[in-house]
Design a protein around this motif. Structure first.
Motif, mmCIF file in Angstrom:
data_model
loop_
_atom_site.group_PDB
_atom_site.id
_atom_site.type_symbol
_atom_site.label_atom_id
_atom_site.label_comp_id
_atom_site.label_asym_id
_atom_site.label_seq_id
_atom_site.Cartn_x
_atom_site.Cartn_y
_atom_site.Cartn_z
ATOM 1 N N UNK A 32 41.818 -63.934 -44.884
ATOM 2 C CA UNK A 32 42.244 -63.183 -44.546
ATOM 3 C C UNK A 32 42.205 -61.817 -45.909
ATOM 4 N N UNK A 33 41.332 -61.785 -46.821
ATOM 5 C CA UNK A 33 41.097 -61.193 -47.407
ATOM 6 C C UNK A 33 39.666 -60.382 -47.060
ATOM 7 N N UNK A 34 39.035 -61.270 -46.645
ATOM 8 C CA UNK A 34 37.319 -60.593 -46.528
ATOM 9 C C UNK A 34 37.678 -60.181 -45.215
ATOM 10 N N UNK A 35 38.641 -60.892 -44.514
ATOM 11 C CA UNK A 35 38.300 -60.178 -43.080
ATOM 12 C C UNK A 35 38.947 -59.121 -42.858
ATOM 13 N N UNK A 36 39.991 -59.002 -43.427
ATOM 14 C CA UNK A 36 40.972 -57.274 -43.765
ATOM 15 C C UNK A 36 39.878 -55.990 -44.679
ATOM 16 N N UNK A 37 39.396 -56.523 -45.779
ATOM 17 C CA UNK A 37 38.000 -55.891 -46.493
ATOM 18 C C UNK A 37 37.387 -55.579 -45.986
ATOM 19 N N UNK A 38 36.886 -56.142 -44.852
ATOM 20 C CA UNK A 38 35.121 -55.407 -44.368
ATOM 21 C C UNK A 38 35.030 -54.285 -43.657
ATOM 22 N N UNK A 39 34.436 -54.208 -43.731
ATOM 23 C CA UNK A 39 33.769 -52.057 -42.503
ATOM 24 C C UNK A 39 34.225 -52.843 -41.390
ATOM 25 N N UNK A 40 35.221 -52.331 -40.796
ATOM 26 C CA UNK A 40 35.101 -51.792 -39.478
ATOM 27 C C UNK A 40 35.146 -50.275 -39.044
ATOM 28 N N UNK A 41 35.962 -49.953 -38.797
ATOM 29 C CA UNK A 41 36.741 -48.865 -38.675
ATOM 30 C C UNK A 41 37.097 -47.669 -39.684
ATOM 31 N N UNK A 42 37.661 -47.884 -40.778
ATOM 32 C CA UNK A 42 37.436 -47.894 -42.415
ATOM 33 C C UNK A 42 36.344 -48.635 -43.034
ATOM 34 N N UNK A 43 36.155 -47.645 -43.740
ATOM 35 C CA UNK A 43 34.758 -48.119 -44.569
ATOM 36 C C UNK A 43 35.088 -49.673 -45.748
ATOM 37 N N UNK A 44 34.805 -50.073 -46.355
ATOM 38 C CA UNK A 44 35.109 -50.932 -47.843
ATOM 39 C C UNK A 44 36.328 -50.183 -48.161
ATOM 40 N N UNK A 45 35.496 -48.702 -49.038
ATOM 41 C CA UNK A 45 35.965 -48.249 -50.147
ATOM 42 C C UNK A 45 37.559 -47.497 -49.730
ATOM 43 N N UNK A 46 37.887 -47.243 -48.546
ATOM 44 C CA UNK A 46 38.593 -46.522 -48.025
ATOM 45 C C UNK A 46 40.267 -47.905 -48.002
ATOM 46 N N UNK A 47 39.937 -49.148 -47.499
ATOM 47 C CA UNK A 47 40.662 -50.072 -47.556
ATOM 48 C C UNK A 47 40.502 -50.544 -49.029
ATOM 49 N N UNK A 48 40.182 -50.728 -49.993
ATOM 50 C CA UNK A 48 40.237 -51.170 -50.913
ATOM 51 C C UNK A 48 40.993 -50.099 -51.655
ATOM 52 N N UNK A 49 41.074 -48.700 -51.094
ATOM 53 C CA UNK A 49 41.692 -47.367 -51.812
ATOM 54 C C UNK A 49 43.411 -47.377 -51.711
#
Length: 126
Positions: A32-49
Motif C-alpha cells: 500500500x505504501x509503495x502504491x500510494x507514494x509512487x509518482x502519478x498525477x502528484x509527484x513523490x515530493x508532493x505526496x511525501x509532504x
C-alpha cells in the motif's frame, strides 16, 4: 535533542519484532505504501509532504520521522516543509503548534544529513 533519527532508532527493534510476528500485515502495508507514494498525477515530493503534514496532525513522531526523511529524499526544501507544517497547524490548531516544531526539527536533521542547509531561526520583534 533529535526528533527524526532518534525516533527511528528507538522504533527499529520493536518494529522488527512485530514485523516478524505479523509478516503478512507488514507486506500488505508495504505494498500500500509503495502504491500510494509512487509518482502519478502528484509527484513523490508532493505526496511525501502531504504525508508529513498528516503525520503532524496525527501527532505521530514515527510518521513524522519517516515522511520527513522521505520528503528530503524526494527533494523537498526546508521552506516547503515549513509550509506543509503550516497547513497542518491550520487544520489542527494547538496540537499542530506542538508537533509542527518537532516535525520541522526532524526534517532539518534529515535535510542537513543529505547535504542541505541547516534551518535558521529568525526572531520576530513583535
Amino acid at each position: 535533542m533529535t526528533y527524526g533519527k532518534a525516533v527511528r532508532e528507538e522504533l527499529r527493534t520493536p518494529a522488527r519484532e512485530l514485523r516478524r510476528a505479523i509478516p503478512d500485515v507488514y507486506r500488505g502495508y508495504a505494498e500500500l505504501h509503495g502504491a500510494t507514494l509512487r509518482a502519478g498525477a502528484l509527484d513523490v515530493k508532493t505526496k511525501e509532504l502531504i504525508a508529513f503534514a498528516i503525520a503532524v496532525g496525527k501527532q505521530c513522531d514515527g510518521c513524522i520521522a519517516a515522511h520527513a526523511q522521505g520528503a528530503v529524499n524526494a527533494g523537498a526544501t526546508l521552506q516547503e516543509a515549513a509550509e506543509a507544517i503550516g497547513v497542518a497547524i491550520l487544520m489542527n490548531g494547538g496540537p499542530g503548534t506542538v508537533y509542527g516544531p518537532r516535525a520541522y526539527a526532524a526534517f532539518g536533521e534529515f535535510h542537513t544529513a543529505a547535504g542541505g542547509s541547516t534551518p535558521t531561526v529568525t526572531h520576530d520583534s513583535r
